[in-house]
Design an enzyme around this catalytic site. Sequence first.
Site, PDB file in Angstrom:
ATOM      1  N   ARG A   1       6.473  13.715  -3.625  1.00 55.09           N
ATOM      2  CA  ARG A   1       5.525  13.257  -2.622  1.00 55.09           C
ATOM      3  C   ARG A   1       5.561  14.191  -1.419  1.00 55.09           C
ATOM      4  O   ARG A   1       6.620  14.611  -0.986  1.00 55.09           O
ATOM      5  CB  ARG A   1       5.884  11.847  -2.165  1.00 55.09           C
ATOM      6  CG  ARG A   1       4.967  11.303  -1.108  1.00 55.09           C
ATOM      7  CD  ARG A   1       5.289   9.868  -0.769  1.00 55.09           C
ATOM      8  NE  ARG A   1       6.603   9.694  -0.172  1.00 55.09           N
ATOM      9  CZ  ARG A   1       6.896  10.023   1.090  1.00 55.09           C
ATOM     10  NH1 ARG A   1       5.984  10.568   1.857  1.00 55.09           N
ATOM     11  NH2 ARG A   1       8.109   9.807   1.552  1.00 55.09           N
TER      12      ARG A   1
ATOM     13  N   ARG B   1       9.280  19.041   0.119  1.00 57.67           N
ATOM     14  CA  ARG B   1      10.629  18.504   0.218  1.00 57.67           C
ATOM     15  C   ARG B   1      11.511  18.874  -0.957  1.00 57.67           C
ATOM     16  O   ARG B   1      12.683  19.208  -0.777  1.00 57.67           O
ATOM     17  CB  ARG B   1      10.546  16.981   0.329  1.00 57.67           C
ATOM     18  CG  ARG B   1       9.954  16.565   1.643  1.00 57.67           C
ATOM     19  CD  ARG B   1       9.695  15.085   1.688  1.00 57.67           C
ATOM     20  NE  ARG B   1       9.225  14.728   3.022  1.00 57.67           N
ATOM     21  CZ  ARG B   1       8.855  13.499   3.364  1.00 57.67           C
ATOM     22  NH1 ARG B   1       8.891  12.528   2.479  1.00 57.67           N
ATOM     23  NH2 ARG B   1       8.447  13.248   4.582  1.00 57.67           N
TER      24      ARG B   1
END
Lengths: 242, 652, 251
Positions: free
Chosen positions: B448, B343
């Site tokens: 994450r 991401r």
Amino acid sequence: MWLINSSIGRKLVMSVSGLGLILFLTFHMAMNAVALFSGEGYNMVCEFLGANWYALVATVGLAALVVIHIVYAFILQIQNRRARGSERYAVTAKPKGVEWASQNMLVLGIIVILGLALHLVHFWSKMQLTEIVGGHEALVYQGLAIAPTNGAALIAINFSNPLTVAIYVIWLAAIWFHLSHGFWSALHTIGWNGKNWIKRLEVISNVYTTIIVIGFIAVPLLFLAQSLIDSNFVLEYVKNTL
Amino acid sequence: MATIDSKIPEGPLAEKWTNYKAHQKLVNPANKRKLDIIVVGSGLAGASAAATLGDLGFKVKCFCIQDSPRRAHSIAAQGGINAAKNYQNDGDSVYRLFYDTIKGGDYRSREANVYRLAEVSNNIIDQCVAQGVPFAREYGGTLANRSFGGAQVSRTFYARGQTGQQLLLGAYSALSYQVNQGNVELFTRCEMLDLVLVKDENGKERARGIIYRDLVTGEIKRCSAHAVVIGTGGYGNAYFLSTNAMGSNGSAAMQCYRKGAWFANPAFAQIHPTCIPVHGDKQSKLTLMSESLRNDGRIWVPKKLEDAKALQAGTKKPNDIPDEDRDFYLERRYPAFGNLVPRDVASRAAKERCDKGFGVNNTGLAVFLDFKYAIQRLGKQAVADRYGNLFDMYEEITDDNPYETPMMIFPAIHYTMGGIWVDYELQTSIPGLFAIGECNFSDHGANRLGASALMQGLADGYFVLPYTIQNYLADQIQVPRFSTDLPEFEAAEKAVKDKIEKIMAIKGTRSVDSIHKELGHIMWEYVGMGRTEQSLKTALAELEKVEKVFWSDLRVVGVADTLNIELEKALRLLDFIEIGKLMAYDALNREESCGGHFREEHQTPEGEALRHDDQFSYVACWEFQGEGKQPELQKEPLNYEYIKVQTRNYKN
Amino acid sequence: MEKNISFTLKVWRQRGPKEKGAFKEYKMQDIPTDTSFLEMLDILNEQLVNKGEEPVVFDHDCREGICGMCSLYVNGHPHGPSTGATTCQLYMRKFKDGDVITVEPWRSAGFPVIRDLMVDRGAYDKIMQAGGYVSINTGGVPDGNAIPISKEKADLAMDAASCIGCGACVAACKNGSAMLFVSAKVSQLALLPQGQVEAARRAKAMLAKMDELGFGNCTNTRACEAECPKCISISNIARLNREFISAKFKD
């Protein structure tokens, strides 16, 4: 007792009593259909279902079903109103896919009861009730005594009155609406439904209800039509049944 | 300065957790009944912890601010949950999940914690299946998997686009079971407003309870316990616009911080690449489009600047631009992972293009996510089967049909990797205070990976905390239940009441939301996707001003001792301002780029993040020094024994 | 695409559960059509706060249609005129300039009003606590793939499980019945082998709790299904009926 204490139990009672009444209507309609073809045949049925023990037992059973159905309807209605809370919505809209009948079953039911009362006065009180109390004539029509088992004559006499027929049509229309929801709803309540069956049941329920109601409605309409065409029709018809 | 003991067990990496469990102290069933535990938060971590602790026999009190535990924002997670089951036989293993997570986190997390996470990931799937979570299945009846960003295997389990919902409802049902059994008591619409510390007979302060506000009546109440667990999620709403729920807040964490719990790596905030772009100044939140869309959608902007200008002006439609004039920049820059890079990488790449003027909507802050190619390859029906509900949602919000025109997306704040510092036992620096789920600084390092938040929340709640908390409670069995009449409770309650009174007395002119929007603007501009020393210093100065505005010009209508939504928001806003400062301090200190933290001074010539492992391979733990004072930094060094620390490479 | 509309809002204001409520009218000017309904209420609240009045209280949280918190009855429909969407997924482009928009709370004896448009749906938690779970401990469960489950069953269970517990079914039902909610959970768990084990017990316990909490009797009007933001089918109610009746006959 879960048939009283639980909501599904109460609904089951409604459902089963309703289905029993639909079954009765089916028999009744089949019986009426005989009158369309032969007054004589119809009277044979009337005689068979007079004040005999089996007919009486069935009548008591039927009455019980009607009473249970009505009493439960009011209990459910009262509980449901209470569950709705004290404030009402200011604006309500009927969502797509909701049948009008489904939200007005009680009103329809009340119309059905009123119609039923009239119907009992017109026929049952003259027939089975008269027999029970030991009477020998249902009524006297233009000097002719009509026997309590002479259903065909009663049909001809009652349905020569356009007002009576109009009331019967309204009554049967209410029954159609009541059943069009009640039939599939009853099956749904006993748990017979699924993703595919839901549509099928609705179609079956509409078709079945329509057949029953047409079967009923045909009798008054036919007799009214005949009496309007021929002013002597009723008298002739009654004489033939004696 | 205290030395930091993260309590990593001895032994080889793969045996640490087993060794820990074999040697930890336990509490026997008769004693469990005598011990109270407060769990604040009812998301995946909170609900699973409360249910499991109740199931073990502890007396649990579970708090949430919503009307039901089922509303927690874990419910909004769409994509899935990772586990190293290797059901697909594609080469997955506990080690590979561990490795991917460490690498995805840009080498800023603890090896032992992450290995344990990967280890218990498989138990989570089994547990959820047993609870009746309807995971997607193959025709043969086995569990289905999909792939996700940052991994080369398919290890993500999912339940349509509602995995978070199904897992949360699973945890919620387990919680409901324990409520039924009388082991858990629920406190809904109750908000924790302070942590209460009580000195034990040795003079050591331990977490012994909380002060909370009943949000319906406005009453301030006390609750005591032998241990306090907070699982209250992240602090992304400091940015005002984020993918978090409106009620998500960082207040519980900040109360713990003010009472002495260290706050670790606050600067690590994840910016999710696939959100619906901002459309106006009345917008209240940003909507995430699942990362799973990147499996089949291709991300692009025009190659030519004049095309971008035409798109921004509305004179050209996306489909007017031929394929050869489209720049599939992720596929160009990262051939090995393409559109499935992690991401942080995807977000930064989008920002880079938009900064250069290639943005595709009227604000110039959007890129395309195009399904034209997937529809050509798979057919419209197959695409609709996979993403139909997401497409409908997109159309509902934007009035654009993604089957016909590409979606427009832009990065938005989504998840915060930073949080309350915890040791291997998930215990904070305050004895008796534990932090789980997104609320702790946890296992994700600086970034994450997708489908790992659900994994971590449930791992902490079902399989880690219920063990480790016993190691603490085993020493507490002699301690009788607490009275909330202790002077510590009285003092804490008074402090809360004073604070509320002070806020109610400001009687200024500004609404809470207007100040919050100002805060969000500062955070996004100066502590956002690209940070510089200058921007962070500006942020700190601006935050001071916002705090002044808060204390001088805030207007909270109504009264405090009843339901008051403005007061609730005001209390949370105050903590968001504090968090903002903490983030800026941390970002300023960390003079390197890693994961979600990008310092523009520190990048490679190709514009990739440049880490400085020699100086910054540590967890930054911030210790509160008093209101208005700069917090003190402590460092927990990160030692990598089993993984070779490398530069992240998603190119080949 | 973008334009502004002006309209009249009629909002239910009520101080507390025992107090009398009434509608209050607000004129909304120049609201962009791409704001969501709840953002429009945010604008109203901002205006109210700036005037020193108390804001309209309503439940909301995720604002992406999944948490089930939002619960407004807009122009005669729970969650407003859109189908398959929650209030937070309703956008102002559904309305026209000059409209009168009436906003009410869920009205049902089971969901008493707390303040304005906020109601207490704690009853749903209580129903869930009565049996909406599989009685297992954490740990000690078989491998996820140990019991194969047909895709068809898993999909049906997922359809039922997508319930967000918002209460629109009760709000829409003229009988104030919570059958769609109860049946969705009973169905989800009865369809899966893991939940089958205690399916009968669950159906009885959840239904008894629903009845006890004063929800009405289902009369199959299908209003719940039509208004459900997750389009949950009433075939679940038939399944609940089946489960319940067969459980009672077995007793």
